[in-house]
Design a protein around this motif. Structure first.
Motif, PDB file in Angstrom:
ATOM      1  N   GLU A  33      68.681  56.753  42.943  1.00  0.00           N
ATOM      2  CA  GLU A  33      68.101  55.475  43.344  1.00  0.00           C
ATOM      3  C   GLU A  33      66.600  55.696  43.467  1.00  0.00           C
ATOM      4  O   GLU A  33      66.163  56.730  43.989  1.00  0.00           O
ATOM      5  CB  GLU A  33      68.648  54.986  44.693  1.00  0.00           C
ATOM      6  N   SER A  34      65.805  54.721  43.013  1.00  0.00           N
ATOM      7  CA  SER A  34      64.372  54.958  43.042  1.00  0.00           C
ATOM      8  C   SER A  34      63.590  53.650  43.098  1.00  0.00           C
ATOM      9  O   SER A  34      63.961  52.660  42.483  1.00  0.00           O
ATOM     10  CB  SER A  34      63.948  55.756  41.809  1.00  0.00           C
ATOM     11  N   SER A  35      62.507  53.657  43.869  1.00  0.00           N
ATOM     12  CA  SER A  35      61.520  52.585  43.870  1.00  0.00           C
ATOM     13  C   SER A  35      60.199  53.233  44.254  1.00  0.00           C
ATOM     14  O   SER A  35      60.130  54.449  44.447  1.00  0.00           O
ATOM     15  CB  SER A  35      61.901  51.491  44.882  1.00  0.00           C
ATOM     16  N   GLU A  36      59.156  52.425  44.369  1.00  0.00           N
ATOM     17  CA  GLU A  36      57.868  52.989  44.770  1.00  0.00           C
ATOM     18  C   GLU A  36      57.895  53.461  46.228  1.00  0.00           C
ATOM     19  O   GLU A  36      56.999  54.195  46.665  1.00  0.00           O
ATOM     20  CB  GLU A  36      56.757  51.956  44.592  1.00  0.00           C
ATOM     21  N   PHE A  37      58.904  53.079  46.991  1.00  0.00           N
ATOM     22  CA  PHE A  37      58.963  53.420  48.405  1.00  0.00           C
ATOM     23  C   PHE A  37      59.947  54.536  48.740  1.00  0.00           C
ATOM     24  O   PHE A  37      59.825  55.184  49.782  1.00  0.00           O
ATOM     25  CB  PHE A  37      59.330  52.172  49.227  1.00  0.00           C
ATOM     26  N   ILE A  38      60.953  54.741  47.901  1.00  0.00           N
ATOM     27  CA  ILE A  38      62.004  55.705  48.252  1.00  0.00           C
ATOM     28  C   ILE A  38      62.667  56.251  46.991  1.00  0.00           C
ATOM     29  O   ILE A  38      62.793  55.532  45.992  1.00  0.00           O
ATOM     30  CB  ILE A  38      63.061  55.045  49.177  1.00  0.00           C
ATOM     31  N   HIS A  58      60.819  48.085  63.658  1.00  0.00           N
ATOM     32  CA  HIS A  58      60.053  48.011  62.421  1.00  0.00           C
ATOM     33  C   HIS A  58      60.941  47.650  61.231  1.00  0.00           C
ATOM     34  O   HIS A  58      62.157  47.802  61.252  1.00  0.00           O
ATOM     35  CB  HIS A  58      59.340  49.342  62.155  1.00  0.00           C
ATOM     36  N   GLY A  59      60.285  47.190  60.166  1.00  0.00           N
ATOM     37  CA  GLY A  59      60.985  46.871  58.930  1.00  0.00           C
ATOM     38  C   GLY A  59      61.036  48.053  57.982  1.00  0.00           C
ATOM     39  O   GLY A  59      60.672  49.172  58.324  1.00  0.00           O
ATOM     40  N   GLY A  60      61.497  47.755  56.751  1.00  0.00           N
ATOM     41  CA  GLY A  60      61.606  48.810  55.739  1.00  0.00           C
ATOM     42  C   GLY A  60      62.972  48.879  55.093  1.00  0.00           C
ATOM     43  O   GLY A  60      63.390  49.940  54.619  1.00  0.00           O
ATOM     44  N   GLY A  61      63.685  47.742  55.079  1.00  0.00           N
ATOM     45  CA  GLY A  61      64.996  47.721  54.440  1.00  0.00           C
ATOM     46  C   GLY A  61      65.990  48.688  55.048  1.00  0.00           C
ATOM     47  O   GLY A  61      66.925  49.132  54.371  1.00  0.00           O
ATOM     48  N   PHE A  62      65.807  49.036  56.312  1.00  0.00           N
ATOM     49  CA  PHE A  62      66.629  49.996  57.062  1.00  0.00           C
ATOM     50  C   PHE A  62      66.454  51.430  56.554  1.00  0.00           C
ATOM     51  O   PHE A  62      67.057  52.348  57.095  1.00  0.00           O
ATOM     52  CB  PHE A  62      68.124  49.642  57.008  1.00  0.00           C
ATOM     53  N   CYS A  63      65.626  51.619  55.520  1.00  0.00           N
ATOM     54  CA  CYS A  63      65.547  52.918  54.845  1.00  0.00           C
ATOM     55  C   CYS A  63      64.201  53.627  55.012  1.00  0.00           C
ATOM     56  O   CYS A  63      64.129  54.848  54.844  1.00  0.00           O
ATOM     57  CB  CYS A  63      65.817  52.751  53.355  1.00  0.00           C
ATOM     58  N   ILE A  64      63.137  52.882  55.269  1.00  0.00           N
ATOM     59  CA  ILE A  64      61.820  53.474  55.465  1.00  0.00           C
ATOM     60  C   ILE A  64      61.176  52.824  56.677  1.00  0.00           C
ATOM     61  O   ILE A  64      61.720  51.892  57.257  1.00  0.00           O
ATOM     62  CB  ILE A  64      60.910  53.288  54.229  1.00  0.00           C
ATOM     63  N   GLY A  65      59.990  53.315  57.057  1.00  0.00           N
ATOM     64  CA  GLY A  65      59.242  52.696  58.144  1.00  0.00           C
ATOM     65  C   GLY A  65      59.211  53.550  59.391  1.00  0.00           C
ATOM     66  O   GLY A  65      60.059  54.414  59.606  1.00  0.00           O
ATOM     67  N   SER A  66      58.188  53.305  60.214  1.00  0.00           N
ATOM     68  CA  SER A  66      58.037  54.018  61.480  1.00  0.00           C
ATOM     69  C   SER A  66      57.027  53.304  62.350  1.00  0.00           C
ATOM     70  O   SER A  66      56.040  52.745  61.840  1.00  0.00           O
ATOM     71  CB  SER A  66      57.568  55.458  61.245  1.00  0.00           C
ATOM     72  N   THR A  67      57.255  53.346  63.639  1.00  0.00           N
ATOM     73  CA  THR A  67      56.294  52.768  64.576  1.00  0.00           C
ATOM     74  C   THR A  67      54.959  53.511  64.528  1.00  0.00           C
ATOM     75  O   THR A  67      53.946  52.994  64.978  1.00  0.00           O
ATOM     76  CB  THR A  67      56.860  52.790  66.011  1.00  0.00           C
ATOM     77  N   THR A  68      54.953  54.720  63.975  1.00  0.00           N
ATOM     78  CA  THR A  68      53.713  55.495  63.899  1.00  0.00           C
ATOM     79  C   THR A  68      52.843  55.093  62.711  1.00  0.00           C
ATOM     80  O   THR A  68      51.696  55.547  62.619  1.00  0.00           O
ATOM     81  CB  THR A  68      54.023  57.004  63.799  1.00  0.00           C
ATOM     82  N   ASP A 123      68.196  44.535  46.201  1.00  0.00           N
ATOM     83  CA  ASP A 123      69.580  44.987  46.049  1.00  0.00           C
ATOM     84  C   ASP A 123      69.708  46.480  46.351  1.00  0.00           C
ATOM     85  O   ASP A 123      70.696  46.916  46.952  1.00  0.00           O
ATOM     86  CB  ASP A 123      70.077  44.716  44.631  1.00  0.00           C
ATOM     87  N   MET A 124      68.709  47.261  45.931  1.00  0.00           N
ATOM     88  CA  MET A 124      68.762  48.699  46.168  1.00  0.00           C
ATOM     89  C   MET A 124      68.754  49.009  47.662  1.00  0.00           C
ATOM     90  O   MET A 124      69.544  49.833  48.146  1.00  0.00           O
ATOM     91  CB  MET A 124      67.576  49.403  45.506  1.00  0.00           C
ATOM     92  N   PHE A 125      67.863  48.347  48.412  1.00  0.00           N
ATOM     93  CA  PHE A 125      67.799  48.613  49.852  1.00  0.00           C
ATOM     94  C   PHE A 125      69.107  48.235  50.543  1.00  0.00           C
ATOM     95  O   PHE A 125      69.589  48.964  51.419  1.00  0.00           O
ATOM     96  CB  PHE A 125      66.611  47.884  50.482  1.00  0.00           C
TER      97      PHE A 125
END
Length: 309
Positions: A7-12, A73-83, A208-210
């Protein structure tokens, strides 16, 4: 032979050996020194599950009881951080603007930790909040009878589900009086008009990927964490749902989902539901441009809601 990308995108990127590579923007360290009317520190909510959070308090914290806003925080449940730098500045400024204590939660991410783990982690943060209040000087003026849940994108989805868990838990130690989803992330197998529009192919593929990475294996986008119509909630529970302020953005691919969410809550009899649309802005603009005028307006609208309930 190395692991292949499944699985691949610019974010994960998810690799065949189960490892995950994530997009990581600039991060902001906590600061115990007062800055722009607030200060912040990092805390551990559950060391065994690696659930952490960042607390923001305004300069007024030592003088009066303050409302508490718990942010996811957001991020499709897969990325993101309060930092992340954008979240740090947005929430710090919001703490000062609204004169509220903010607990911003870093929950465990999918696909290593699929739903409903994010819901469970974030609900755990409410229990932690009540347990820490007597001993943490930063929380001594936290008014746990005036708690708000907020979050953007997937975090808006989480705020909804954590609110439901609080309603169902007769021993919930805090009183949630409002939720503030920003560009909330819901879905279904049925496509929206925007999702079927010419030119939306890349956004649909990423969306769909997220969902594919975050929902329980073997289920689809009609999973009850995703599809509002599949949620099994009694009318008694809906009658106890808190006041809601839903934000959508005019140029957001997910705008229809947010509008549908507000209409869905009204149809279920939730007493106070308000929908606010930000013109000429895209998805989670406040994270990418925390110092912009539209973000300042968003913070003011959140402040007005917090102090009107």
């Amino acid at each position: 032979m190395g692991a292949s990308v499944i699985e691949s995108s610019e974010f994960i990127k998810v690799l065949s050996d189960g490892s995950v590579e994530r997009f990581t923007p600039e991060r902001a360290p906590p600061s115990l020194d007062l800055y722009n009317g607030y200060k912040c520190k990092d805390v551990t909510i559950d060391p065994l599950k690696a659930i952490t959070a960042r607390i923001f308090i305004p300069s007024t914290a030592a003088t009066t009881m303050l409302p508490v806003l718990v942010y996811f925080h957001g991020g499709g449940f897969c990325i993101g951080s309060t930092t992340w730098l954008g979240y740090h500045h947005f929430l710090g400024d919001l703490s000062a603007t609204s004169e509220s204590i903010i607990l911003s939660v870093d929950y465990r991410l999918a696909p290593e930790n699929r739903l409903p783990i994010a819901y469970e982690d974030c609900y755990t943060s409410l229990i932690w909040l009540s347990q820490q209040k007597p001993t943490d000087s930063w929380l001594q003026n936290a008014d746990l009878s005036r708690v708000f849940l907020s979050g953007d994108s997937a975090g808006g989805n989480i705020a909804h589900h954590v609110a439901l868990r609080a309603i169902r838990d007769q021993e919930c130690p805090v009183r949630i009086i409002g939720i503030i989803p920003i560009h909330p992330y819901f879905g279904s197998e049925k496509r929206t008009e925007l999702e079927t529009r010419k030119g939306s192919t890349d956004e649909v593929r990423s969306n769909d990927m997220f969902w594919r990475l975050s929902i329980p294996e073997g289920l689809n986008r009609d999973y009850d964490g995703c599809n509002l119509e599949q949620m099994k909630v009694s009318m008694s529970e809906w009658s106890r749902f808190p006041n809601v302020l839903v934000f959508v953005a005019e140029l957001d691919f997910l705008k229809e989902r947010g509008v549908t969410y507000a209409e869905f809550l009204k149809k279920k009899g939730v007493k106070k539901v308000k929908l606010v649309e930000t013109k000429d802005e895209k998805h989670v603009f406040h994270v990418f441009r925390p110092d912009s005028e539209p973000t300042r307006l968003l913070q003011k609208q959140m402040n007005d809601f917090i102090h009107s309930v």
